[in-house]
Design a protein around this motif. Structure first.
Motif, PDB file in Angstrom:
ATOM      1  N   VAL A  72       3.382  12.173   2.050  1.00 10.74           N
ATOM      2  CA  VAL A  72       4.206  11.605   0.986  1.00 10.74           C
ATOM      3  C   VAL A  72       5.683  11.887   1.283  1.00 10.74           C
ATOM      4  O   VAL A  72       6.066  13.042   1.469  1.00 10.74           O
ATOM      5  N   VAL A  73       6.491  10.830   1.377  1.00 12.35           N
ATOM      6  CA  VAL A  73       7.921  10.991   1.656  1.00 12.35           C
ATOM      7  C   VAL A  73       8.736  10.323   0.554  1.00 12.35           C
ATOM      8  O   VAL A  73       8.225   9.478  -0.185  1.00 12.35           O
ATOM      9  N   GLU A  74      10.006  10.706   0.468  1.00 14.55           N
ATOM     10  CA  GLU A  74      10.875  10.125  -0.559  1.00 14.55           C
ATOM     11  C   GLU A  74      11.311   8.722  -0.164  1.00 14.55           C
ATOM     12  O   GLU A  74      11.367   7.818  -0.993  1.00 14.55           O
ATOM     13  N   LEU A 102       0.046   6.170  -5.605  1.00 10.79           N
ATOM     14  CA  LEU A 102      -0.485   7.265  -4.783  1.00 10.79           C
ATOM     15  C   LEU A 102      -1.781   7.802  -5.396  1.00 10.79           C
ATOM     16  O   LEU A 102      -2.774   8.012  -4.687  1.00 10.79           O
ATOM     17  N   ILE A 103      -1.766   8.001  -6.727  1.00 13.73           N
ATOM     18  CA  ILE A 103      -2.965   8.498  -7.416  1.00 13.73           C
ATOM     19  C   ILE A 103      -4.133   7.522  -7.198  1.00 13.73           C
ATOM     20  O   ILE A 103      -5.267   7.921  -6.910  1.00 13.73           O
ATOM     21  N   THR A 134       0.825  -1.197   0.000  1.00 10.77           N
ATOM     22  CA  THR A 134       0.000   0.000   0.000  1.00 10.77           C
ATOM     23  C   THR A 134       0.866   1.256   0.000  1.00 10.77           C
ATOM     24  O   THR A 134       0.775   2.089  -0.895  1.00 10.77           O
ATOM     25  N   CYS A 135       1.725   1.369   1.030  1.00 15.13           N
ATOM     26  CA  CYS A 135       2.447   2.635   1.206  1.00 15.13           C
ATOM     27  C   CYS A 135       3.918   2.566   0.822  1.00 15.13           C
ATOM     28  O   CYS A 135       4.558   3.607   0.662  1.00 15.13           O
ATOM     29  N   GLY A 136       4.482   1.372   0.686  1.00 20.38           N
ATOM     30  CA  GLY A 136       5.866   1.269   0.237  1.00 20.38           C
ATOM     31  C   GLY A 136       6.902   1.274   1.350  1.00 20.38           C
ATOM     32  O   GLY A 136       8.096   1.284   1.071  1.00 20.38           O
TER      33      GLY A 136
END
Lengths: 202, 202
Positions: free
Chosen positions: B88-90, B131-132, B63-65
Motif C-alpha cells: 500500500v503506497v500513498e 483496498l478492504i 484495481t490498484c489506482g
C-alpha cells in the motif's frame, strides 16, 4: 528486476523522451511524466498542443537565422527596432540571452556556430555570406560581434571583420571585463588583464 | 524591455508550459524549448506524439489506482506477480520508486494521499474501501503498509490497520533505520532510536 516496466510502453516512451531534455535526468523525467499525467487537463493537454503547434509552425527566419513562428521573424519585422545595428551571435540561445538583457533595440544575425577547421566547419557552413549581403544592401551602420569569448568565437570574429573590410560599416565587439557581481579572486588572469586595460574613470 | 518577446506567442507559450514541469525553471525551460525546436525531427515530433498518446490512452487502474495505458494495469495483469502480497503506497511516485528498487514481486494499492483532517481529507477521499474489498475478496495474505514515515502517513497506516482487524491478513510496515550509505552524524534522533531498537545480529 530494477528496470521492470511500471506502466505501459507509452508511458515509458514519454519518460525516455522527457529525459532527453536538457536539465532533466532519468529520475526527474519520471517525476515530470507523472506530474504531466496527474495534471492532464491543466498541463499535459496544453503542452501536447503547444508542441504540435511548434512542430507545424516553427521555422527559421531567412533574414537573421533565429527560430520563430513567422518569417521574417518577430524581431526582423518589428518596425520599432533600429535597422542600422546588427548584433552577430553564434546561436539562437545567445540572441535570447541578449534580448533578456534588453540593452539594445537592435536586429540580430545568427551565425549557426563558429568556424572550427578541426570539426570541418568552414565559412560556408555558417550564415556569413548572408550577413555580408545584409550589410551590402546598405542601411547598416554598425555590426556588433557578440560571439563567445572562446578561441573559435574570436577566430570567427576576426574572419567576419576581414570579410567586412572595405565596406562602410563600423565593426565593434563586446567589452571584456569583470562580470557584474563577480569576485576578483575567482576570475582568471586573462579577464583581469582585459578589465585593467579597459579601466574607465570612476 | 527585459521581457520583450524574442519569438512568436506560440514559442513563448511552449516555454511557459515547459517551465511548469518539476525540475525546470523559466531559464531551463527556454533552453529546453530551444533544444526541442533545434531537434525537431529527433525530439520535438516524437515527444509531441508521445504526449498525444498519453492524453488519449493514460488511465487510472480501477484495481490498484496506478496510472497506465491499460486497465487493469501492467502490474495488476501480470500473471507472474505474487497476488498474495499487496504493498500500500500513498502515491504513484512511491509505487514507481519501490518498483525501481525491485525488491518485491508484488501487487500494489495506491491510496491517492493520506488522511489529513486539517486539509479535509478523510477515508472516503482515499481508496481505502477498495483496498478492504480486495482483501475481502480473499487470496491476499499480506498487506505491506509502505506509507511515508510522516505523521499523516502513520495516521493513515493505523487507520488501515484498524479497518483490517479481524480479517485473515498479515499487516506489516517498512523497517525504520539508517539509510544505506547514510552517515549517523546527519541522522535525526528518531531514526537512530528506531535503528538501535531494531538492531540485528552481525
Amino acid at each position: 528486476m530494477a528496470n521492470r516496466a511500471v506502466a505501459g510502453p507509452e508511458v515509458e516512451r514519454l519518460i525516455q523522451l522527457l529525459a532527453k531534455l536538457p536539465g532533466l535526468g532519468p529520475r526527474s523525467a519520471r517525476r515530470a511524466a507523472l506530474h504531466l499525467i496527474k495534471k492532464k487537463d491543466q498541463l499535459l493537454v496544453p503542452l501536447a498542443q503547444a508542441m504540435g503547434v511548434a512542430v507545424d509552425r516553427v521555422t527559421v527566419c531567412q533574414t537573421c537565422g533565429t527560430v520563430d513562428t513567422c518569417d521574417p521573424c518577430t524581431i526582423c519585422s518589428d518596425p520599432r527596432r533600429d535597422t542600422a545595428t546588427i548584433v552577430v551571435v553564434e546561436d539562437v540561445s545567445d540572441l535570447w540571452a541578449l534580448e533578456r538583457a534588453g540593452a539594445l533595440n537592435c536586429r540580430y544575425h545568427v551565425l549557426g556556430g563558429t568556424l572550427s577547421p578541426l570539426d570541418g566547419i568552414g565559412p560556408d557552413d555558417l550564415t556569413i555570406d548572408k550577413l555580408i549581403e545584409r550589410v551590402a544592401a546598405g542601411d547598416v551602420s554598425e555590426i556588433v560581434l557578440a560571439v563567445n569569448a572562446t578561441v573559435e568565437g574570436q577566430t570567427t570574429a576576426h574572419y567576419i571583420t576581414d570579410r567586412l573590410r572595405g565596406m562602410d560599416v563600423k565593426v565593434t565587439r563586446l567589452a571584456h571585463g569583470v562580470p557584474v557581481g563577480g569576485e576578483l579572486d575567482y576570475l582568471d588572469e586573462g579577464t583581469l588583464v582585459q578589465a585593467l586595460k579597459a579601466r574607465t574613470s570612476f
